[in-house]
Enzyme design. Structure first.
Site, PDB file in Angstrom:
ATOM      1  N   HIS A  22      45.381  46.070  40.752  1.00 36.45           N
ATOM      2  CA  HIS A  22      44.333  45.269  41.393  1.00 36.45           C
ATOM      3  C   HIS A  22      43.047  45.291  40.564  1.00 36.45           C
ATOM      4  O   HIS A  22      42.075  45.952  40.921  1.00 36.45           O
ATOM      5  CB  HIS A  22      44.091  45.831  42.808  1.00 36.45           C
ATOM      6  N   CYS A  42      36.785  41.285  46.257  1.00 38.12           N
ATOM      7  CA  CYS A  42      38.160  41.227  45.750  1.00 38.12           C
ATOM      8  C   CYS A  42      38.738  39.815  45.834  1.00 38.12           C
ATOM      9  O   CYS A  42      39.838  39.572  45.346  1.00 38.12           O
ATOM     10  CB  CYS A  42      39.040  42.216  46.509  1.00 38.12           C
TER      11      CYS A  42
END
Lengths: 129, 388
Positions: B334, B84
């Site tokens: 996200h 991420c």
């Protein structure tokens, strides 16, 4: 080449050792513990790693209850996973022999090998002492 | 060493766009960034592209050249993967590239396509950011990993799920009016508390959504900005990166994130600032507990104090240190490989006065972005400042 997936040397040996009731961890001359496969100690880089007996009983330091799984655990939910402190190393696994909601930090457990409900894959399992 | 300016930024809408490939998403965000910057695409000397799960979601590796091609740019282009933190790390590489004189103009960003997979497969793809042998094969999911950290935090410091619900409420509030955000919907503490469990103690409203989207920006040297008379009032003045052991079981503590502590300390020293100098922050709140861990690691709050900061009003839009005025990962969304770059794009706009929430921080001059990969085994932190 075989059509069977290759073993993961070190890791599958570690699981075999648990299944045989003789679990071990890797120890360097400085006393740092780690789990295989390792070429060097991840703490200090020492290359002389020996197999030492894993303590029989460990203590749950953190746990959860998983409701949304990956495909390999679709038929296993809900289940509790935990990180267990065995002293020189911590190990992650699934807690069985207790309702997932009854798992608590501080609970003493032993380590064994179980199978997933979904595919019958083997995995690290903890059982209450 | 030249200073690095943010010449322009671009975002796609963050949301559910299962039919859009990551190359198409990146083309849109990059095009918007070039237009915003007023920079000719032929001046771009290098492309830095973040993506995490292209192999699993799109059966596509080797995405660097595709990213450049999507923008009609003929320049070296490389994909960066740090889970991420993929595009946060890409931003750091881009900043260093300009600083060391290799380039005057670079394009950096990231893209992720996630909603084309069924939820269980997306869960599986995200889990590969954890240790496959010792975590994934034990049944650990990503929410499950953060659930272990949350459980350990409660055990060590106390705090409640209700404290964390205030973080979710705050970030949803901040996303109201953000045209790029996945959720533009107010929620209340009660709704968050009553949401179904994902991996206890984490419930649905503690978790960010699954998102498709892209972010991009054009970074230029001071001299290029002057020569071309660019409107680029924001500079990236600090960069830092940290790593930690991949598996939670191999860490000394479950309630601290040393990779973020290291990245933050390095970025602050690089910029010549202290945590006290920071006016606002965009941090990696993939789960509500992650925001608490982030603001502690960056030195804004003592260990154990971060969890109730939103509840106390200290990190809300009207607080002393607004956190995630974009809506954060929680509400903005996200798209994994785009998130780090999107934080920098949002921060530059917040500081430049062109963001929908800029009025909340009208006098702000220093902002920080914190982008974490895995269970914070990778972290990139950047400091942005108003320089004109």
């Amino acid at each position: 080449m075989s059509d069977e997936p290759a073993r993961d040397a070190g890791y599958d040996d570690f699981l075999d050792a648990i299944a045989e009731g003789e679990p071990y961890y890797l120890e360097c001359p400085e006393g740092h513990g780690s789990l295989p496969p390792r070429q060097v100690c991840p703490d200090c880089g020492a290359s002389e790693l020996s197999e030492s007996e894993l303590p029989e009983v460990g203590t749950i330091v953190a746990h959860n209850v998983v409701h949304v799984p990956t495909p390999r655990f679709l038929d296993d939910t809900p289940y509790a996973t935990a990180i267990v402190d065995f002293g020189p190393v911590n190990v992650t696994g699934q807690v069985r022999g207790l309702d997932p909601q009854d798992v608590e930090n501080g609970q003493d457990v032993t380590i064994t090998i179980g199978e997933t409900e979904t595919d019958g894959d083997r995995l690290v399992v903890f059982e209450p002492v | 060493m030249t200073r690095v300016r943010v010449a322009g930024g671009g975002l796609t809408h963050f949301g559910v766009h299962p039919e859009r490939t990551s190359r198409a998403l990146f083309g849109e965000a990059g095009e918007a960034a070039l237009e915003d910057a007023g920079v000719d695409r032929e001046d771009v000397e290098s492309v830095f592209f973040g993506n995490f799960m292209g192999e699993l979601a799109e059966h596509q590796g080797h995405m660097g050249p595709l990213a450049a091609e999507a923008l009609g740019i003929d320049a070296p282009s490389t994909r960066y993967e740090s889970a991420c933190a993929s595009s946060g790390v890409a931003v750091r590489q881009a900043v260093q590239n300009v600083r060391n004189g290799e380039a005057d103009v670079v394009l950096v960003g990231g893209a992720e396509r996630m909603n084309n997979l069924p939820t269980a497969e997306t869960t599986d793809a995200l889990a590969i950011a954890a240790d496959d042998l010792y975590e994934v094969r034990a049944g650990m999911t990503f929410p499950g990993a953060y659930a272990l950290m949350e459980d350990a935090y409660f055990e060590e410091h106390g705090g409640t799920r209700e404290d964390l619900a205030h973080i979710a409420v705050k970030n949803h509030q901040n996303a109201l009016g953000n045209e790029y955000a996945q959720f533009q919907k107010e929620i209340d503490v009660e709704t968050a508390m009553e949401a179904p469990p994902v991996a206890e103690p984490i419930h649905l409203y503690d978790a960010c959504p699954i998102t498709d989207g892209a972010a991009a920006m054009v970074l230029v040297s001071d001299s290029y900005a002057e020569e071309h008379d660019l409107d680029a009032p924001i500079a990236i003045t600090g960069t830092g990166q940290g790593s930690d052991r991949l598996a939670l079981q191999d860490r000394d503590e479950l309630t601290r994130t040393p990779a973020a502590e290291d990245a933050g300390a390095e970025a602050f020293e690089d910029a010549g600032i202290d945590p006290d100098d920071v006016d606002l922050a965009e941090v990696h709140d993939c789960f509500t507990i992650a925001e608490a861990l982030a603001i502690e690691a960056l030195g804004f709050f003592e260990p154990g104090e971060g969890i109730a900061a939103a509840r106390r009003g200290e990190t809300t839009a009207t607080g002393d240190l607004p956190v995630n005025l974009s809506g954060g990962l929680k509400a903005k969304g996200h798209p994994v490989g785009a998130t780090g770059a999107s934080q920098v794009v949002e921060m530059a706009k917040l500081l430049a006065g062109t963001h929908h929430n800029s009025d909340a921080v009208a006098d702000a001059t220093v902002g920080v972005t914190h982008n974490a990969g895995g269970t914070v085994a990778s972290t990139a932190v950047h400091v942005l400042e108003v320089v004109e």
